[in-house]
Scaffold this motif. Structure first.
Motif, PDB file in Angstrom:
ATOM      1  N   ILE A 193      40.421  38.710  88.197  1.00 59.38           N
ATOM      2  CA  ILE A 193      40.032  38.917  89.583  1.00 59.38           C
ATOM      3  C   ILE A 193      40.516  40.302  89.960  1.00 59.38           C
ATOM      4  CG2 ILE A 193      40.295  38.160  91.970  1.00 59.38           C
ATOM      5  CD1 ILE A 193      41.019  35.376  90.858  1.00 59.38           C
ATOM      6  N   LEU A 240      40.015  34.215  98.264  1.00 62.23           N
ATOM      7  CA  LEU A 240      40.688  34.017  96.980  1.00 62.23           C
ATOM      8  C   LEU A 240      40.663  32.551  96.562  1.00 62.23           C
ATOM      9  CD1 LEU A 240      42.058  35.712  94.875  1.00 62.23           C
ATOM     10  CD2 LEU A 240      44.201  35.445  96.077  1.00 62.23           C
ATOM     11  N   SER A 241      40.816  31.637  97.489  1.00 59.41           N
ATOM     12  CA  SER A 241      40.815  30.211  97.131  1.00 59.41           C
ATOM     13  C   SER A 241      39.470  29.772  96.560  1.00 59.41           C
ATOM     14  CB  SER A 241      41.183  29.352  98.344  1.00 59.41           C
ATOM     15  OG  SER A 241      40.234  29.505  99.371  1.00 59.41           O
ATOM     16  N   ILE A 261      37.400  31.721  94.883  1.00 63.13           N
ATOM     17  CA  ILE A 261      37.324  32.305  93.532  1.00 63.13           C
ATOM     18  C   ILE A 261      38.179  31.511  92.550  1.00 63.13           C
ATOM     19  CG2 ILE A 261      37.965  34.323  92.169  1.00 63.13           C
ATOM     20  CD1 ILE A 261      36.913  36.039  94.446  1.00 63.13           C
ATOM     21  N   TYR A 262      39.370  31.104  92.944  1.00 63.90           N
ATOM     22  CA  TYR A 262      40.215  30.310  92.054  1.00 63.90           C
ATOM     23  C   TYR A 262      39.483  29.066  91.576  1.00 63.90           C
ATOM     24  CZ  TYR A 262      44.595  32.877  92.753  1.00 63.90           C
ATOM     25  OH  TYR A 262      45.572  33.824  92.755  1.00 63.90           O
ATOM     26  N   LYS A 263      38.750  28.428  92.447  1.00 63.91           N
ATOM     27  CA  LYS A 263      38.022  27.215  92.085  1.00 63.91           C
ATOM     28  C   LYS A 263      36.911  27.494  91.075  1.00 63.91           C
ATOM     29  CE  LYS A 263      38.957  24.999  96.476  1.00 63.91           C
ATOM     30  NZ  LYS A 263      38.419  24.579  97.773  1.00 63.91           N
ATOM     31  N   LYS A 264      36.401  28.707  91.050  1.00 65.05           N
ATOM     32  CA  LYS A 264      35.292  29.061  90.159  1.00 65.05           C
ATOM     33  C   LYS A 264      35.746  29.649  88.816  1.00 65.05           C
ATOM     34  CE  LYS A 264      31.918  29.832  93.777  1.00 65.05           C
ATOM     35  NZ  LYS A 264      30.861  30.709  94.261  1.00 65.05           N
ATOM     36  N   LEU A 265      37.025  29.954  88.668  1.00 66.81           N
ATOM     37  CA  LEU A 265      37.499  30.581  87.430  1.00 66.81           C
ATOM     38  C   LEU A 265      37.197  29.737  86.191  1.00 66.81           C
ATOM     39  CD1 LEU A 265      40.915  32.181  88.400  1.00 66.81           C
ATOM     40  CD2 LEU A 265      38.805  33.350  87.759  1.00 66.81           C
TER      41      LEU A 265
END
Length: 85
Positions: free
Chosen positions: A9, A36-37, A39-43
């Motif tokens: 990221i 950011l939250s 994006i974290y779920k999509k990593l």
């Protein structure tokens, strides 16, 4: 990160973002698009092999040498009238 197969990221304001393709090998975070939250779920959806391939394509010794060669060719074309060998 990428060389180990880990998605990254980055923000729009840092170097290295040119190697990141949103959703392919990481995410580029900007103030307008995603939190950011989210994006974290999509990593976990990113294929780790894409990350390794991106690292080898962008940061291998061959890629580095090609980039340097291209830079010198561009510099010589730009300054050809000023530099005489």
């Amino acid at each position: 990160g990428l060389a180990c197969g880990l998605p990254v990221i980055v923000t729009e304001n840092v170097g290295g973002k040119e190697a990141i393709k949103n959703g392919y090998n990481g995410f580029i975070l900007n103030n307008k698009s995603r939190t950011l939250s989210v994006i974290y779920k999509k990593l976990g959806s990113i294929n780790r092999l894409n990350c390794r391939k991106s690292a080898s394509d962008n940061y291998s010794i061959d890629s580095f040498a090609e980039n340097i060669e291209n830079w010198f060719e561009k510099a010589l074309k730009t300054y050809n009238t000023e530099i005489k060998f």
